[in-house]
Motif scaffolding. Structure first.
Motif, PDB file in Angstrom:
ATOM      1  N   ALA A  61      -8.649 -22.202 -21.469  1.00  9.67           N
ATOM      2  CA  ALA A  61      -7.624 -22.872 -20.668  1.00  9.67           C
ATOM      3  C   ALA A  61      -7.055 -21.904 -19.637  1.00  9.67           C
ATOM      4  O   ALA A  61      -6.845 -22.276 -18.476  1.00  9.67           O
ATOM      5  CB  ALA A  61      -6.509 -23.412 -21.577  1.00  9.67           C
ATOM      6  N   GLU A  62      -6.821 -20.654 -20.044  1.00  7.28           N
ATOM      7  CA  GLU A  62      -6.313 -19.639 -19.118  1.00  7.28           C
ATOM      8  C   GLU A  62      -7.327 -19.366 -18.005  1.00  7.28           C
ATOM      9  O   GLU A  62      -6.961 -19.233 -16.836  1.00  7.28           O
ATOM     10  CB  GLU A  62      -5.999 -18.336 -19.869  1.00  7.28           C
ATOM     11  CG  GLU A  62      -5.447 -17.232 -19.015  1.00  7.28           C
ATOM     12  CD  GLU A  62      -4.044 -17.510 -18.495  1.00  7.28           C
ATOM     13  OE1 GLU A  62      -3.679 -16.885 -17.483  1.00  7.28           O
ATOM     14  OE2 GLU A  62      -3.325 -18.348 -19.066  1.00  7.28           O
ATOM     15  N   ALA A  63      -8.612 -19.315 -18.390  1.00  9.45           N
ATOM     16  CA  ALA A  63      -9.660 -19.093 -17.390  1.00  9.45           C
ATOM     17  C   ALA A  63      -9.714 -20.267 -16.415  1.00  9.45           C
ATOM     18  O   ALA A  63      -9.861 -20.069 -15.198  1.00  9.45           O
ATOM     19  CB  ALA A  63     -11.008 -18.901 -18.074  1.00  9.45           C
ATOM     20  N   ALA A  64      -9.581 -21.480 -16.927  1.00 10.53           N
ATOM     21  CA  ALA A  64      -9.576 -22.657 -16.048  1.00 10.53           C
ATOM     22  C   ALA A  64      -8.364 -22.614 -15.128  1.00 10.53           C
ATOM     23  O   ALA A  64      -8.465 -22.921 -13.929  1.00 10.53           O
ATOM     24  CB  ALA A  64      -9.574 -23.937 -16.880  1.00 10.53           C
ATOM     25  N   GLU A  69      -6.228 -21.500  -9.824  1.00  9.75           N
ATOM     26  CA  GLU A  69      -5.335 -20.691  -8.984  1.00  9.75           C
ATOM     27  C   GLU A  69      -6.140 -19.912  -7.947  1.00  9.75           C
ATOM     28  O   GLU A  69      -5.751 -19.832  -6.778  1.00  9.75           O
ATOM     29  CB  GLU A  69      -4.551 -19.724  -9.865  1.00  9.75           C
ATOM     30  CG  GLU A  69      -3.488 -18.928  -9.147  1.00  9.75           C
ATOM     31  CD  GLU A  69      -2.698 -18.048 -10.095  1.00  9.75           C
ATOM     32  OE1 GLU A  69      -2.416 -16.901  -9.721  1.00  9.75           O
ATOM     33  OE2 GLU A  69      -2.379 -18.511 -11.206  1.00  9.75           O
ATOM     34  N   TYR A  70      -7.278 -19.368  -8.360  1.00 11.92           N
ATOM     35  CA  TYR A  70      -8.153 -18.638  -7.437  1.00 11.92           C
ATOM     36  C   TYR A  70      -8.670 -19.563  -6.336  1.00 11.92           C
ATOM     37  O   TYR A  70      -8.654 -19.203  -5.166  1.00 11.92           O
ATOM     38  CB  TYR A  70      -9.313 -18.027  -8.218  1.00 11.92           C
ATOM     39  CG  TYR A  70     -10.369 -17.410  -7.341  1.00 11.92           C
ATOM     40  CD1 TYR A  70     -10.170 -16.180  -6.742  1.00 11.92           C
ATOM     41  CD2 TYR A  70     -11.567 -18.070  -7.097  1.00 11.92           C
ATOM     42  CE1 TYR A  70     -11.130 -15.616  -5.930  1.00 11.92           C
ATOM     43  CE2 TYR A  70     -12.537 -17.514  -6.286  1.00 11.92           C
ATOM     44  CZ  TYR A  70     -12.316 -16.285  -5.711  1.00 11.92           C
ATOM     45  OH  TYR A  70     -13.268 -15.752  -4.902  1.00 11.92           O
ATOM     46  N   ASP A  71      -9.116 -20.766  -6.740  1.00 12.55           N
ATOM     47  CA  ASP A  71      -9.589 -21.736  -5.740  1.00 12.55           C
ATOM     48  C   ASP A  71      -8.474 -22.093  -4.770  1.00 12.55           C
ATOM     49  O   ASP A  71      -8.703 -22.176  -3.551  1.00 12.55           O
ATOM     50  CB  ASP A  71     -10.120 -23.002  -6.429  1.00 12.55           C
ATOM     51  CG  ASP A  71     -11.438 -22.766  -7.149  1.00 12.55           C
ATOM     52  OD1 ASP A  71     -12.121 -21.763  -6.819  1.00 12.55           O
ATOM     53  OD2 ASP A  71     -11.782 -23.569  -8.036  1.00 12.55           O
ATOM     54  N   HIS A  72      -7.275 -22.295  -5.309  1.00 12.07           N
ATOM     55  CA  HIS A  72      -6.128 -22.627  -4.458  1.00 12.07           C
ATOM     56  C   HIS A  72      -5.833 -21.472  -3.491  1.00 12.07           C
ATOM     57  O   HIS A  72      -5.622 -21.685  -2.296  1.00 12.07           O
ATOM     58  CB  HIS A  72      -4.919 -22.936  -5.332  1.00 12.07           C
ATOM     59  CG  HIS A  72      -3.686 -23.281  -4.566  1.00 12.07           C
ATOM     60  ND1 HIS A  72      -3.544 -24.453  -3.874  1.00 12.07           N
ATOM     61  CD2 HIS A  72      -2.546 -22.573  -4.353  1.00 12.07           C
ATOM     62  CE1 HIS A  72      -2.370 -24.465  -3.276  1.00 12.07           C
ATOM     63  NE2 HIS A  72      -1.738 -23.331  -3.554  1.00 12.07           N
ATOM     64  N   LEU A  74      -7.919 -19.200  -2.542  1.00 15.37           N
ATOM     65  CA  LEU A  74      -9.041 -19.095  -1.608  1.00 15.37           C
ATOM     66  C   LEU A  74      -8.872 -20.092  -0.470  1.00 15.37           C
ATOM     67  O   LEU A  74      -9.086 -19.745   0.695  1.00 15.37           O
ATOM     68  CB  LEU A  74     -10.365 -19.337  -2.340  1.00 15.37           C
ATOM     69  CG  LEU A  74     -11.638 -19.114  -1.547  1.00 15.37           C
ATOM     70  CD1 LEU A  74     -11.715 -17.666  -1.076  1.00 15.37           C
ATOM     71  CD2 LEU A  74     -12.848 -19.465  -2.385  1.00 15.37           C
ATOM     72  N   LYS A  75      -8.455 -21.310  -0.809  1.00 13.11           N
ATOM     73  CA  LYS A  75      -8.203 -22.295   0.245  1.00 13.11           C
ATOM     74  C   LYS A  75      -7.043 -21.837   1.128  1.00 13.11           C
ATOM     75  O   LYS A  75      -7.093 -21.990   2.346  1.00 13.11           O
ATOM     76  CB  LYS A  75      -7.890 -23.659  -0.361  1.00 13.11           C
ATOM     77  CG  LYS A  75      -9.101 -24.336  -0.961  1.00 13.11           C
ATOM     78  CD  LYS A  75      -8.752 -25.665  -1.575  1.00 13.11           C
ATOM     79  CE  LYS A  75      -9.960 -26.290  -2.243  1.00 13.11           C
ATOM     80  NZ  LYS A  75      -9.646 -27.533  -2.934  1.00 13.11           N
ATOM     81  N   ASN A  76      -5.996 -21.286   0.492  1.00 16.05           N
ATOM     82  CA  ASN A  76      -4.850 -20.795   1.256  1.00 16.05           C
ATOM     83  C   ASN A  76      -5.240 -19.603   2.119  1.00 16.05           C
ATOM     84  O   ASN A  76      -4.719 -19.445   3.225  1.00 16.05           O
ATOM     85  CB  ASN A  76      -3.697 -20.418   0.326  1.00 16.05           C
ATOM     86  CG  ASN A  76      -2.970 -21.629  -0.203  1.00 16.05           C
ATOM     87  OD1 ASN A  76      -3.085 -22.722   0.338  1.00 16.05           O
ATOM     88  ND2 ASN A  76      -2.234 -21.454  -1.271  1.00 16.05           N
ATOM     89  N   VAL A  77      -6.125 -18.763   1.618  1.00 15.38           N
ATOM     90  CA  VAL A  77      -6.578 -17.618   2.409  1.00 15.38           C
ATOM     91  C   VAL A  77      -7.291 -18.112   3.657  1.00 15.38           C
ATOM     92  O   VAL A  77      -7.083 -17.591   4.748  1.00 15.38           O
ATOM     93  CB  VAL A  77      -7.496 -16.695   1.560  1.00 15.38           C
ATOM     94  CG1 VAL A  77      -8.278 -15.738   2.425  1.00 15.38           C
ATOM     95  CG2 VAL A  77      -6.677 -15.933   0.547  1.00 15.38           C
TER      96      VAL A  77
END
Length: 173
Positions: A61-64, A69-72, A74-77
């Motif tokens: 669950a933490e990895a998901a 969060e990483y995908d978010h 990345l989109k924000n970046v």
């Protein structure tokens, strides 16, 4: 023994009951000595496996969550990079406008300076021409005085001098 194969007597019943009690006591004793520790080991193992499964589920669950969060991010970046690029373009356009405006101002100053210098040169040329005219008039006056010419000769002399100086000299002012 009365010819029976299996004789039910009190001794057999007592032996059977004693053996049953001995088996029960042995079962209870073995259960307490052997089965309880084995049950405890199995229960501990079961709890450890359940904890590991729970921990693996929590880690998953933490990895998901981290992946989301990483995908978010990345989109924000990408959005931030686009915003920074747009901001850089705006700054570049603004700087370009400033440079163009500065160049236009410099060109206007150069043109104004050139016009001023041309005006000064024109005024200087007019002054020189006036001085030449004065010199010519003085020369003519000197010649008139020396020659004491008559009016006809004087008019011819003035016409000749004017032709030598040219029409442009008298027209500029």
């Amino acid at each position: 023994m009365d010819g029976r194969i299996f004789g039910l007597d009190i001794q057999l019943g007592f032996d059977v009951i004693m053996q049953g009690i001995a088996v029960f006591i042995m079962f209870a004793l073995l259960s307490y000595i052997l089965f309880e520790p084995v049950r405890k080991i199995l229960e501990d193992r079961k709890n450890r496996i359940a904890d590991e499964i729970d921990q693996a589920a929590a880690d998953q669950a933490e990895a998901a969550k981290l992946k989301a969060e990483y995908d978010h991010k990345l989109k924000n970046v990408e959005k931030e990079a686009d915003a920074l690029m747009a901001q850089a373009r705006k700054k570049a356009l603004k700087r370009e406008e400033e440079i163009v405006a500065g160049a236009k101002e410099e060109a206007a100053r150069i043109i104004e300076s050139a016009n001023h210098e041309a005006e000064l040169a024109r005024i200087n040329a007019q002054d020189q021409m006036k001085q030449e005219m004065v010199k010519m008039a003085v020369l003519m006056a000197g010649k008139f005085i020396q020659n004491q010419m008559d009016e006809k000769d004087q008019n011819a002399f003035v016409d000749q001098t004017l032709q030598e100086m040219g029409d442009k000299t008298w027209l500029q002012e």
